[in-house]
Design a protein around this motif. Structure first.
Motif, PDB file in Angstrom:
ATOM      1  N   ILE A 721       0.865  -1.189   0.000  1.00  0.00           N
ATOM      2  CA  ILE A 721       0.000   0.000   0.000  1.00  0.00           C
ATOM      3  C   ILE A 721       0.895   1.230   0.000  1.00  0.00           C
ATOM      4  N   ASP A 722       0.806   2.029  -1.100  1.00  0.00           N
ATOM      5  CA  ASP A 722       1.657   3.219  -1.228  1.00  0.00           C
ATOM      6  C   ASP A 722       0.999   4.451  -0.601  1.00  0.00           C
ATOM      7  N   ALA A 723      -0.334   4.577  -0.746  1.00  0.00           N
ATOM      8  CA  ALA A 723      -1.021   5.774  -0.209  1.00  0.00           C
ATOM      9  C   ALA A 723      -2.516   5.483  -0.081  1.00  0.00           C
ATOM     10  N   ILE A 724      -3.176   6.196   0.859  1.00  0.00           N
ATOM     11  CA  ILE A 724      -4.638   6.121   1.036  1.00  0.00           C
ATOM     12  C   ILE A 724      -5.178   7.557   1.079  1.00  0.00           C
ATOM     13  N   GLY A 730     -19.224  12.031   4.889  1.00  0.00           N
ATOM     14  CA  GLY A 730     -20.570  11.471   5.037  1.00  0.00           C
ATOM     15  C   GLY A 730     -20.553  10.334   6.034  1.00  0.00           C
ATOM     16  N   THR A 731     -21.727   9.685   6.125  1.00  0.00           N
ATOM     17  CA  THR A 731     -21.819   8.583   7.079  1.00  0.00           C
ATOM     18  C   THR A 731     -21.079   7.370   6.590  1.00  0.00           C
ATOM     19  N   THR A 732     -20.963   7.202   5.294  1.00  0.00           N
ATOM     20  CA  THR A 732     -20.116   6.134   4.722  1.00  0.00           C
ATOM     21  C   THR A 732     -18.920   6.787   4.054  1.00  0.00           C
ATOM     22  N   HIS A 733     -17.899   5.981   3.942  1.00  0.00           N
ATOM     23  CA  HIS A 733     -16.624   6.560   3.497  1.00  0.00           C
ATOM     24  C   HIS A 733     -16.089   5.805   2.266  1.00  0.00           C
ATOM     25  N   LEU A 734     -15.632   6.601   1.259  1.00  0.00           N
ATOM     26  CA  LEU A 734     -15.006   6.059   0.061  1.00  0.00           C
ATOM     27  C   LEU A 734     -13.509   6.379   0.105  1.00  0.00           C
ATOM     28  N   LEU A 735     -12.682   5.322  -0.053  1.00  0.00           N
ATOM     29  CA  LEU A 735     -11.225   5.496   0.003  1.00  0.00           C
ATOM     30  C   LEU A 735     -10.607   5.206  -1.365  1.00  0.00           C
ATOM     31  N   GLU A 736      -9.604   6.019  -1.672  1.00  0.00           N
ATOM     32  CA  GLU A 736      -8.763   5.739  -2.860  1.00  0.00           C
ATOM     33  C   GLU A 736      -7.447   5.164  -2.345  1.00  0.00           C
ATOM     34  N   VAL A 737      -7.182   3.888  -2.669  1.00  0.00           N
ATOM     35  CA  VAL A 737      -5.987   3.189  -2.178  1.00  0.00           C
ATOM     36  C   VAL A 737      -5.046   2.935  -3.362  1.00  0.00           C
ATOM     37  N   ARG A 738      -3.837   3.486  -3.252  1.00  0.00           N
ATOM     38  CA  ARG A 738      -2.831   3.274  -4.310  1.00  0.00           C
ATOM     39  C   ARG A 738      -1.936   2.102  -3.882  1.00  0.00           C
ATOM     40  N   VAL A 739      -1.917   1.056  -4.731  1.00  0.00           N
ATOM     41  CA  VAL A 739      -1.140  -0.138  -4.379  1.00  0.00           C
ATOM     42  C   VAL A 739      -0.174  -0.479  -5.509  1.00  0.00           C
ATOM     43  N   SER A 740       0.916  -1.137  -5.114  1.00  0.00           N
ATOM     44  CA  SER A 740       1.828  -1.747  -6.097  1.00  0.00           C
ATOM     45  C   SER A 740       1.321  -3.144  -6.388  1.00  0.00           C
ATOM     46  N   ARG A 741       1.973  -3.801  -7.326  1.00  0.00           N
ATOM     47  CA  ARG A 741       1.511  -5.143  -7.724  1.00  0.00           C
ATOM     48  C   ARG A 741       1.344  -6.006  -6.476  1.00  0.00           C
ATOM     49  N   ALA A 742       0.126  -6.478  -6.255  1.00  0.00           N
ATOM     50  CA  ALA A 742      -0.130  -7.265  -5.064  1.00  0.00           C
ATOM     51  C   ALA A 742      -1.293  -8.198  -5.336  1.00  0.00           C
TER      52      ALA A 742
END
Length: 881
Positions: A721-724, A730-742
């Motif tokens: 995991i490189d970055a989040i 809001g009450t629910t949360h959307l995350l952008e997760v930057r990953v390397s080959r995994a």
């Protein structure tokens, strides 16, 4: 005494013998001693010779009726008529047959003693009767003549020695008997191959002959005569001057050559006394040559020989010459000097040649040391005797090391030095290249010109170091060859590109590529393969081989090629197998095929796109240098072109097929970043989208529900995991997760699937993946499992596309436009009036500038809007399988 004893002499050297008679009195056997007792050889006793004839007694007189032994003393006459006394002991041995043994012994003392004395003398002695028959010979005579008494007694000298009968010896012996005067003669016996000095004393009854071997004396005298003749001949034919002087200096012998050298008549010198002043002699340094230093005078003064004295003198005709003079004494029996021998040779030309040689050597030395080329003088065995400075530099050794070295010592292993050297000596000149091995192991290449016998037994070699020139030439040729190969490869790639553009399925692409490569002269065989999860290699397409030849080459062939294909598939990097067929067993199918088609190397190129390996392209080349780094790089680009084409076909097939397979999978993996994070934090999460960014990097858009984003960020200390980034509020949360080959997302994509979505709960991921209808699901799951992902198939459905699907719009988007558009959609960029992400944040996540982001978005939006309003979408249906 037994019947076969040879009683010739007893302890007192008394002659004795044994006779045996039968009942009639005939002598049936006689021992060898009969020659000395009766003067008759044993063979002379025949059946008609009786005891009475020999002993003068009848049988009944010698043998008593009682049968007891009896002794008699009788006087008998020998074969030569001489009377002598004999003692006889008769012993009957067979009363019925009348057989008797007679032991006979000479008793006349004078005769016995005379014969004993004669037998002991060192000179040979024989007695001959008037018929020239041998009546006696002593031991020395037997040895000198090489005959035994048994052979000669009773035989004539002329019959036994025919050479004597035809020589002066016979005349001399006959004259002695006629005159009764002693005679002497030297005689060469051809039968004995020896010289004898013979003295003969006649008597009325015969001849007494004394003789001794004088062969050595005769040979010495003959040798002396030959030497005397040889010396005289040598004196006259000698190419050097010879003069013999008395101790007073008088010339007593002068040969013709001496007169020629001195320019005088040799007869004028004989009887003259040596006068040093008349020759106007000078020393090598130009000074007057001292009289006392003349070799003759030195010998007379010291008694020692003098060798090689050089002097210059004036000949009789006035010309000056150079002489090399030696002298030696000849001593008499008292050790005094009797003669002085002086020998001399005209060395004028030699002195002139020496001067010229010195000048030539000085010139040679200046050239030898001054030239930039390596120069070497070697002997007949190839051993170095002279080397110059340039040779030391070329061979990497100093002069002391190089001199004495043999040419074989600096040749590389396997170089046939002996054959090359012998060929050079026979031809007299040789031009070639020679590999020079230095002490540090470095090999230099030298052009050389060798000339034999520049001086007797010396051979000159001139070498020039051309290593850099040859390397530059070889490099240039290699670059030219490589460029030609690259041009041919690029032409092949252009042909491949034309095929790829028109191809609609993978099999067509692979078969066309193999056909194009195999039609070239450089690559007679080409094939595409796939590697199964168990490592086995299966062939998809092939060209250049028949189907019967194909299977043993790739399925049952050499492990080297199979392993190289597996390595290329696993590492996504080209591999090359060289030394074909030398590296194979002679009876292997690979070696046989390689020899048949001239194959020397095989390159295995991964068919890869965006990290996904779709197979391996194997290319066999006839040139082992065909796969340089640059060429492999070009072939690698070909593999990527094929991979991109196959990926595009599969993607297009998946996106635009009326139906596809939807797989629901339960997935776990040790390095799965979302699964690990979910396991640590808990909750139910949803994967809404996967956007490829750079090679091996993805943006994952994850709805974590009510889970605190901060808790997710704290739990995300995972290497892949490189970055989040949290998108919106809001009450629910959307995350952008930057990953390397995994894993597992990378594995699912690399295996050829499209990740539609996923849920994560309690550390378990459930993925929905789309694949084409013709996908072998088991093989797909095996490929995913090779990435250390544990996967279970929960459901498989055949899905028909719904009416809201845009089937053609995606075909108009580039990969980058699609990634930007999907990232904007998933990150909430289009939400209004409250965006979850800004353009700057989205651009930063994608690693591009804001202007580039907006440009991609505008173009993608326009394309999709156009396609949406111009496309009729059929209704969709979903059917479980």
């Amino acid at each position: 005494m037994t019947l076969d004893s040879d009683a010739t002499t007893g302890s007192s050297h008394t002659p004795e013998c044994v006779l045996v008679s039968d009942g009639d009195g005939s002598v049936v056997w006689a021992s060898p001693g009969s020659e000395l007792v009766f003067g008759m050889r044993p063979t002379a006793f025949s059946d008609d010779v009786t005891v009475q004839q020999i002993l003068g007694l009848a049988v009944d007189e010698t043998v008593p009726a009682s049968g007891e032994p009896v002794e008699h003393d009788v006087r008998v006459s020998g074969a030569d008529g001489t009377a002598y006394d004999v003692s006889i002991r008769a012993t009957p041995i067979d009363h019925d047959g009348g057989w008797t043994v007679y032991h006979c012994r000479r008793t006349d003392t004078d005769a016995v003693e005379l014969r004993t004395v004669l037998s002991r003398v060192s000179d040979g002695f024989v007695s001959l009767n008037t018929d020239w028959e041998y009546t006696f010979l002593n031991d020395a005579a037997e040895e000198l003549l090489g005959r035994t008494r048994a052979e000669l007694l009773g035989e004539t000298i002329w019959e036994q020695f025919p050479s004597a009968a035809a020589s002066k010896l016979r005349d001399t012996f006959e004259r002695a008997m006629e005159t009764q005067d002693p005679v002497s003669i030297e005689w060469y016996g051809m039968e004995t191959e020896a010289w004898f000095e013979v003295r003969a004393y006649p008597s009325p009854t015969g001849l007494s002959v004394y003789f001794q071997d004088v062969t050595e004396r005769e040979e010495r005298e003959a040798e002396l005569n030959r030497e005397r003749d040889l010396n005289e001949r040598l004196l006259q034919v000698s190419p050097i001057g010879i003069a013999v002087h008395t101790p007073d200096g008088e010339f007593v012998r002068v040969n013709e050559r001496a007169g020629e050298i001195l320019g005088v008549d040799r007869q004028d010198l004989l009887g003259e006394v040596l006068d040093e002043s008349m020759w106007d002699a000078t020393a090598p340094d130009g000074t007057e040559f001292p009289a006392e230093a003349f070799p003759f005078n030195v010998v007379v003064e010291t008694g020692d020989q003098v060798l090689g004295t050089e002097m210059s003198l004036v000949r009789g005709d006035g010309t000056r010459i150079w002489l090399s003079v030696s002298a030696a004494p000849l001593l008499d029996d008292d050790g005094e000097i009797a003669r002085v021998v002086v020998i001399f040779d005209d060395v004028t030309e030699q002195k002139r040649s020496e001067r010229d040689l010195r000048e030539s050597e000085q010139l040679f030395r200046s050239v030898f040391e001054g030239t930039l080329d390596a120069l070497i003088l070697a002997d007949d065995e190839g051993t170095y005797h002279e080397v110059n400075r340039a040779a030391c530099e070329l061979f990497g050794r100093d002069r002391t090391e190089l001199v004495g070295t043999n040419v074989a010592d600096i040749a590389p292993p396997g170089y046939d030095v002996e054959a090359a050297w012998q060929a050079f000596l026979e031809q007299g000149e040789l031009r070639a290249e020679f590999p020079v091995v230095r002490p540090d192991g470095e090999t230099r290449t030298a052009d050389f010109v060798a000339t034999a016998n520049v001086s007797p037994g010396r051979h000159l070699s001139a070498l020039r170091d051309v290593t850099e020139r040859k390397e530059a030439k070889a490099q240039l040729e290699a670059q030219r060859d490589e460029l030609e190969r690259l041009n041919r490869i690029n032409e092949l790639i252009r042909d491949v590109n034309r095929v790829v553009v028109a191809a609609t399925d993978r099999a067509t692409i692979e078969e066309a590529v193999c056909d194009i490569l195999a039609q070239s002269e450089s690559f007679p065989i080409a094939a595409t393969t796939q590697v199964a999860t168990d490592g086995s290699v299966s062939v998809e397409a092939v060209a250049g081989l028949s189907s019967l030849e194909l299977e043993p080459l790739f399925n049952l062939g050499d492990e080297r090629i199979e392993t190289a294909i597996q390595t290329a598939a696993d590492s996504a990097a080209p591999t090359v197998v060289t030394d074909v067929p030398e590296g194979e067993p002679r009876d292997s199918s690979v070696a046989q095929l390689a020899e048949r088609y001239g194959v020397t190397a095989v390159a295995n190129i991964p068919i890869e796109y965006d990290g996904i390996v779709h197979g391996v392209l194997s290319v066999a080349a006839t040139d082992e240098a065909a796969f340089s780094d640059r060429e492999l790089e070009v072939f690698g680009e070909l593999g990527q072109i094929l991979g991109a084409a196959i990926d595009a076909i599969q993607t297009k097939k998946l996106l635009y097929a009326d139906s596809f397979l939807e797989l629901e999978l339960a997935v776990t993996a040790e390095d799965a970043p979302l699964i690990l994070a979910n396991e640590r934090v808990g909750g139910t999460w949803t994967l809404d989208g996967v956007v490829p960014v750079d090679d091996g990097q993805y943006l994952l858009y994850v709805d974590v529900g009510t889970t605190d984003p901060a808790a997710v960020e704290d739990a995300a200390d995972i290497d892949s995991i490189d970055a989040i980034r949290v998108l919106g509020e809001g009450t629910t949360h959307l995350l952008e997760v930057r990953v390397s080959r995994a894993a597992p997302i990378t594995a699912l994509l690399d295996a050829g699937g499209f990740v539609r979505g996923a849920t994560f709960e309690n550390g378990v991921g459930r993925f929905v993946v789309d694949v084409t209808l013709d996908t072998d699901v088991r093989s797909y799951l095996d490929r995913v499992g090779r990435a250390a992902v544990e996967i279970d198939l929960l459901a498989k459905r055949e899905v028909e596309r719904g009416p809201t699907e845009i089937q053609d719009g995606r075909d108009t988007l580039t990969d980058r436009q699609r990634a930007v558009l999907e990232a904007a959609f998933r990150s909430g960029y289009f939400d209004w009036p409250r965006r979850k992400t800004t353009g700057e944040e989205l651009a930063d996540s994608l690693g591009i500038s804001s202007s580039t982001l907006h440009q991609h978005l505008r173009i993608a939006t326009a394309k999709l809007t156009e396609q949406y309003f111009s496309t009729d979408v059929p209704p969709s249906a979903r059917r479980d399988t």
